[in-house]
Write a protein that holds these residues in place. Structure first.
Motif, PDB file in Angstrom:
ATOM      1  N   HIS A  85     -39.062 -62.821 -65.732  1.00 41.33           N
ATOM      2  CA  HIS A  85     -38.735 -61.619 -66.502  1.00 41.33           C
ATOM      3  C   HIS A  85     -39.968 -60.805 -66.894  1.00 41.33           C
ATOM      4  O   HIS A  85     -39.841 -59.828 -67.619  1.00 41.33           O
ATOM      5  N   SER A 144     -38.155 -69.263 -68.261  1.00 43.95           N
ATOM      6  CA  SER A 144     -37.973 -68.225 -67.255  1.00 43.95           C
ATOM      7  C   SER A 144     -39.140 -68.177 -66.268  1.00 43.95           C
ATOM      8  O   SER A 144     -39.075 -67.465 -65.277  1.00 43.95           O
ATOM      9  N   HIS A 146     -28.376 -65.615 -65.007  1.00 46.78           N
ATOM     10  CA  HIS A 146     -29.655 -64.969 -64.693  1.00 46.78           C
ATOM     11  C   HIS A 146     -29.448 -64.150 -63.433  1.00 46.78           C
ATOM     12  O   HIS A 146     -28.796 -64.612 -62.505  1.00 46.78           O
ATOM     13  N   LEU A 195     -32.425 -59.844 -65.646  1.00 40.87           N
ATOM     14  CA  LEU A 195     -31.758 -59.890 -66.951  1.00 40.87           C
ATOM     15  C   LEU A 195     -31.090 -61.252 -67.105  1.00 40.87           C
ATOM     16  O   LEU A 195     -30.672 -61.863 -66.119  1.00 40.87           O
ATOM     17  N   ASP A 196     -30.968 -61.720 -68.351  1.00 36.50           N
ATOM     18  CA  ASP A 196     -30.176 -62.910 -68.684  1.00 36.50           C
ATOM     19  C   ASP A 196     -29.007 -62.481 -69.555  1.00 36.50           C
ATOM     20  O   ASP A 196     -29.174 -61.649 -70.457  1.00 36.50           O
ATOM     21  N   HIS A 241     -26.456 -69.766 -69.197  1.00 39.57           N
ATOM     22  CA  HIS A 241     -26.611 -68.309 -69.188  1.00 39.57           C
ATOM     23  C   HIS A 241     -26.451 -67.840 -67.753  1.00 39.57           C
ATOM     24  O   HIS A 241     -26.448 -68.661 -66.820  1.00 39.57           O
TER      25      HIS A 241
HETATM   26 ZN    ZN Z   1     -33.539 -65.179 -66.415  1.00 35.17          ZN
END
Ligand code: ZN
Length: 193
Positions: free
Chosen positions: A62, A58, A109, A68-69, A107
């Motif tokens: 973060h 990241s 992000h 947020l993920d 994911h």
């Molecule tokens: Zn992220």
């Protein structure tokens, strides 16, 4: 309780606290209401306050506010598209990351640009989004649907407006104005949560 206060909203699948500002927590609730489902947060914001810190991949995004993920393997492709669309409609720069986009595990992000105290990396990603880029270090073109015009500030909550319209519907019905009540109901039901 200031809107900027960082609160814990839960625990991520790795057992770390999920942290975000009060304002962002309220925003996320509205987003989930609009989605009709609640994606799993796999990494919250303010990881600099979490023992052990943020994920290496990241790159500090973060460490502070706004990021947020989300898990995607338990979502359908349609749900992933909806998450990208709704988070963007509500004022976040969101991307699905994977091997082809950033060389990462799958994911979603996102950066809520209007949240408090973004990290410098998150600020740059937000600016990249505004400029039509993908928020990766290679500075490619954005590869998702973009709202037109872009939403930089989350739309105002419509809950109090809905209550007023509901009162007007009751009033119209009391006066025998059925057609007016029907039109008001259509307007109310078309408003976002
Ligand atoms: Zn992220």
């Amino acid at each position: 309780m200031p809107a900027s206060e960082v609160i814990r909203t839960g625990t991520d699948p790795s057992g770390r606290p999920i942290l975000m500002s009060r304002r962002m927590a309220a925003w996320w609730e509205r987003v989930c209401e609009a989605l009709g489902f609640t994606p799993t947060i796999v990494q919250g914001a303010w990881m600099s306050k979490v023992p052990g810190g943020g994920a290496d991949a990241s790159a500090g995004y973060h460490d502070r506010g706004g990021c947020l993920d989300l898990r995607v393997w338990d979502l359908t492709d349609e749900q992933v598209r909806k998450v990208i669309r709704v988070t963007r409609e509500y004022g976040a720069a969101s991307w699905k990351r994977d091997l082809a986009h950033g060389g990462m595990d799958e994911h979603i992000h996102f950066v809520l640009g209007s949240d408090f105290a973004l990290s410098s990396g998150a600020e740059i990603q937000w600016e990249d989004y505004i400029d039509g880029r993908d928020g990766l270090s290679t500075k490619g073109r954005d590869y998702h649907w973009r709202p037109e015009p872009l939403v930089l500030i989350p739309p105002a909550p419509t809950r109090s407006l809905k209550k007023k319209i509901t009162a007007a519907i009751v009033d119209a019905k009391d006066r025998g104005l059925t057609a007016a009540a029907d039109r008001l109901r259509k307007i109310r039901d078309g408003l976002r949560p």
